[in-house]
Design an enzyme around this catalytic site. Sequence first.
Site, mmCIF file in Angstrom:
data_model
loop_
_atom_site.group_PDB
_atom_site.id
_atom_site.type_symbol
_atom_site.label_atom_id
_atom_site.label_comp_id
_atom_site.label_asym_id
_atom_site.label_seq_id
_atom_site.Cartn_x
_atom_site.Cartn_y
_atom_site.Cartn_z
ATOM 1 N N GLU A 1 -36.639 72.421 24.953
ATOM 2 C CA GLU A 1 -37.834 73.482 25.276
ATOM 3 C C GLU A 1 -39.232 73.007 25.136
ATOM 4 O O GLU A 1 -40.062 73.830 24.773
ATOM 5 C CB GLU A 1 -37.504 74.710 24.661
ATOM 6 C CG GLU A 1 -36.004 75.529 24.992
ATOM 7 C CD GLU A 1 -35.922 76.810 24.746
ATOM 8 O OE1 GLU A 1 -36.972 77.553 24.417
ATOM 9 O OE2 GLU A 1 -34.679 77.274 24.476
HETATM 10 C C1 FAD Z 1 -29.008 69.439 23.068
HETATM 11 C C2 FAD Z 1 -29.941 69.621 24.075
HETATM 12 C C3 FAD Z 1 -29.841 70.661 24.840
HETATM 13 C C4 FAD Z 1 -30.704 70.812 25.940
HETATM 14 N N1 FAD Z 1 -30.662 71.755 26.974
HETATM 15 C C5 FAD Z 1 -31.166 71.708 28.001
HETATM 16 C C6 FAD Z 1 -31.305 72.722 29.050
HETATM 17 O O1 FAD Z 1 -30.418 73.807 28.892
HETATM 18 N N2 FAD Z 1 -31.810 72.578 30.267
HETATM 19 C C7 FAD Z 1 -32.641 71.571 30.589
HETATM 20 O O2 FAD Z 1 -33.029 71.578 31.626
HETATM 21 N N3 FAD Z 1 -32.686 70.380 29.661
HETATM 22 C C8 FAD Z 1 -32.298 70.640 28.425
HETATM 23 N N4 FAD Z 1 -32.422 69.526 27.692
HETATM 24 C C9 FAD Z 1 -33.317 68.436 27.676
HETATM 25 C C10 FAD Z 1 -34.605 68.569 26.870
HETATM 26 O O3 FAD Z 1 -35.290 69.726 27.434
HETATM 27 C C11 FAD Z 1 -35.094 67.401 26.863
HETATM 28 O O4 FAD Z 1 -34.368 66.494 25.996
HETATM 29 C C12 FAD Z 1 -36.474 67.281 26.406
HETATM 30 O O5 FAD Z 1 -37.305 67.916 27.714
HETATM 31 C C13 FAD Z 1 -37.184 65.847 26.398
HETATM 32 O O6 FAD Z 1 -36.797 65.029 27.359
HETATM 33 P P1 FAD Z 1 -36.109 63.578 27.236
HETATM 34 O O7 FAD Z 1 -35.148 63.833 25.903
HETATM 35 O O8 FAD Z 1 -35.720 62.783 28.211
HETATM 36 O O9 FAD Z 1 -37.376 62.900 26.332
HETATM 37 P P2 FAD Z 1 -38.554 61.892 27.017
HETATM 38 O O10 FAD Z 1 -39.288 62.692 28.088
HETATM 39 O O11 FAD Z 1 -37.726 60.737 27.607
HETATM 40 O O12 FAD Z 1 -39.278 61.649 25.844
HETATM 41 C C14 FAD Z 1 -39.070 60.654 24.768
HETATM 42 C C15 FAD Z 1 -39.969 60.750 23.634
HETATM 43 O O13 FAD Z 1 -41.246 60.482 24.304
HETATM 44 C C16 FAD Z 1 -42.114 61.711 24.111
HETATM 45 N N5 FAD Z 1 -43.157 61.757 25.148
HETATM 46 C C17 FAD Z 1 -42.812 62.016 26.562
HETATM 47 N N6 FAD Z 1 -43.704 61.900 27.126
HETATM 48 C C18 FAD Z 1 -44.959 61.750 26.328
HETATM 49 C C19 FAD Z 1 -46.189 61.766 26.528
HETATM 50 N N7 FAD Z 1 -46.686 61.960 27.854
HETATM 51 N N8 FAD Z 1 -46.886 61.618 25.542
HETATM 52 C C20 FAD Z 1 -46.456 61.530 24.374
HETATM 53 N N9 FAD Z 1 -45.303 61.356 24.125
HETATM 54 C C21 FAD Z 1 -44.440 61.649 25.255
HETATM 55 C C22 FAD Z 1 -41.302 62.799 23.855
HETATM 56 O O14 FAD Z 1 -41.741 63.822 23.292
HETATM 57 C C23 FAD Z 1 -40.033 62.253 23.234
HETATM 58 O O15 FAD Z 1 -40.369 62.101 21.904
HETATM 59 C C24 FAD Z 1 -31.523 69.596 26.301
HETATM 60 C C25 FAD Z 1 -31.530 68.171 25.403
HETATM 61 C C26 FAD Z 1 -30.658 68.408 24.651
HETATM 62 C C27 FAD Z 1 -30.594 67.287 23.799
#
Ligand code: FAD
Length: 642
Positions: A420
């Site tokens: 979120e």
């Molecule tokens: C248990 C679980 C439940 C979830 N439920 C849902 C759901 O119901 N619906 C849904 O749509 N999604 C869901 N998600 C997805 C969740 O919202 C994403 O994991 C989240 O948005 C982060 O994306 P990512 O994990 O791909 O990380 P990435 O975007 O790949 O980021 C990796 C790291 O880099 C950081 N980062 C990324 N961009 C930047 C930037 N520009 N500057 C600095 N730091 C940055 C991030 O904060 C993170 O620390 C869920 C995920 C999990 C694990």
Amino acid sequence: MTMAKELHNVSELESRKVAEASREAEWRQPSFLREMFLGNFRLDLIHPYPLPAEERPEFAAFYNAIKEFIRDQVDSIEIDATGEYPEQVVDGLRKLGAFGMKIPKKYGGLGFTNVEYQRVMELFGSVDGNLSALLSAHQSIGVPQPLKLFGSDALKQKYLPRCAKGEISAFALTEAQVGSDPARLQTSAEKTPDGDYVLNGEKLWCTNGTIAKLLVVMARDPKTKKISAFVVEADWPGVKVEHRCHFMGLRALANAVISFKNVRVPAENLIGDEGKGLKIALTTLNDGRLSIPNGSVGTAKLCLEINRKWANERVQWGRPVGKHEAIAHLLTDMAATTFAMESIAKLSTEMTDRGGYDIRLEAAACKLWNSDRTWEIVDDTMQIRGGRGYETAPSLAARGEEPIAVEQMMRDYRINKIFEGSSEIMHLFMAREAVDKHLQVAGAMIDPEKAVADKIAALPSISAFYASWYPTRWLGWGQWPRYAEFGDLAGHLRFVERNTRRLSRQIFHGMIAYQGKLQNKQAFLFRLVDVANELFAMAASVSRAHAMREAGLANADNAAELADIFCRTTRRKVAKLFRDLWRNDDVRKYKVALKVLEGKHSWLEEGILSLEERKIRDLKPEARFGVADPAPVPKARTVGTN
Ligand SMILES: Cc1cc2nc3c(=O)[nH]c(=O)nc-3n(C[C@H](O)[C@H](O)[C@H](O)COP(=O)(O)OP(=O)(O)OC[C@H]3O[C@@H](n4cnc5c(N)ncnc54)[C@H](O)[C@@H]3O)c2cc1C
């Protein structure tokens, strides 16, 4: 080029453009934090603090019933051990109406206010992370929320009664290439000649996905590239749960990879306007985001109880561990921080019900600050519980000790800093708004795409704004006897007042010093956001303690004591954040990071069994969705899956 290939090459600039286009550009209502970024300490927006009103009998009856149900029917340790939601728990929640708490009565819901709903989320935050996620994914971000905000009457009539009855819903934005960066979204929604849409693509980590009957799906028109949001029914032809995902914690989460193959979506299932899907998703999250901070308050309160009891009971080196100074200080910080977290979460939640405020920044601040602080509290709880914190609850029980599940809490809680809107993304979101006014006034000067003539043309209006704004950010009375009515807490408000102006000056100085490069100075921007969040927490805590005194509440003096110690600690933190703005190793650290990324420091990794050596890459592509859960759990009574 195929859409997939095109999106793989999305540049930073394009990502920013997509984020910018989906941002709510206008501020129609006042916001405490937006004003703070501009150097205006608008105490009137948060004061007098809204103390809880008397409970409506209808809500009190529900709250008592659900609390009793949780006490008698919910065993969080069992949910964790089986990795499934027990059917009778989900059914019980359904019967109580818990899936329709926020849905208006005319659609069969309970019609609770946000304050009431969040009280229930706080309670669940102290009980079980899996159930919190189930309820929150369904109604904070799932089908009910975007429909309430943007749905047509017909869509509301069609789906809200089903949601209220307990047809579970889910929110599907994330994809393999789309985490924090929606510009890479690939799921396509192709318009048919008769106005319907055909969905193709795959969504990742969709919470409730394996049990949901209804989904909100974000997909993009392959021609216009615009993203729209749709209500999709999980049993429509072409919708398939490909895989159930398993995690470090939240073991029962019904989380899925869901594919869409030529799924026909009727035109009327479009939510809001075509092409506005990302804005809808992000606006849904703005409001829905308050569930995590309110749930976090419940978690923190439980930690406080665990620690209060254990730190009294456990005697080492001749004293209860709570009376050794190192642990005693942890207890103080935990109590004071919990008070501050509750103060900002309850304040922001109340603001959403009252209306007349734009709380997108406050909700982001609550999500970011409360999940980061609660993670520290959970970590400290593990430290105070010592070995018993690290031991699993079933193991504690097996050898006759109280099964306090701190280990499980840690596994379950950690995700709150990621989903979120991760803590980094919340910082970026707030930082964007911190500089918004300056971009509006002086953006032309730092925009590399603007011609010199445009920059010169912008000069008069820039000069007019800053000629009055900047000097007044130095003026203003933030000394005694200002806020004298707050008694012994007045000094803290004066600190907030002075440092609000200082914050706005620093934002401006950052713009001058870094110009267009400021957007990449994350360490600088994040410190500014951190200052704002700390000042917000101070002001809310003081305002709340004061309101409790004014109301003659029994714990008013205790509250004032917590507000005071919280503010004293935070003033030092704020001073350090300001100091670090200009005296730091930011540039040097970034350069070293680049070398780490290039592998120039991989020499340091010698002596380990590397990832390559572990052969984890040997997994065949066809085994992609066949990876066994590392800790398989016995199947217990399960709710139906698709
Ligand atoms: C248990 C679980 C439940 C979830 N439920 C849902 C759901 O119901 N619906 C849904 O749509 N999604 C869901 N998600 C997805 C969740 O919202 C994403 O994991 C989240 O948005 C982060 O994306 P990512 O994990 O791909 O990380 P990435 O975007 O790949 O980021 C990796 C790291 O880099 C950081 N980062 C990324 N961009 C930047 C930037 N520009 N500057 C600095 N730091 C940055 C991030 O904060 C993170 O620390 C869920 C995920 C999990 C694990």
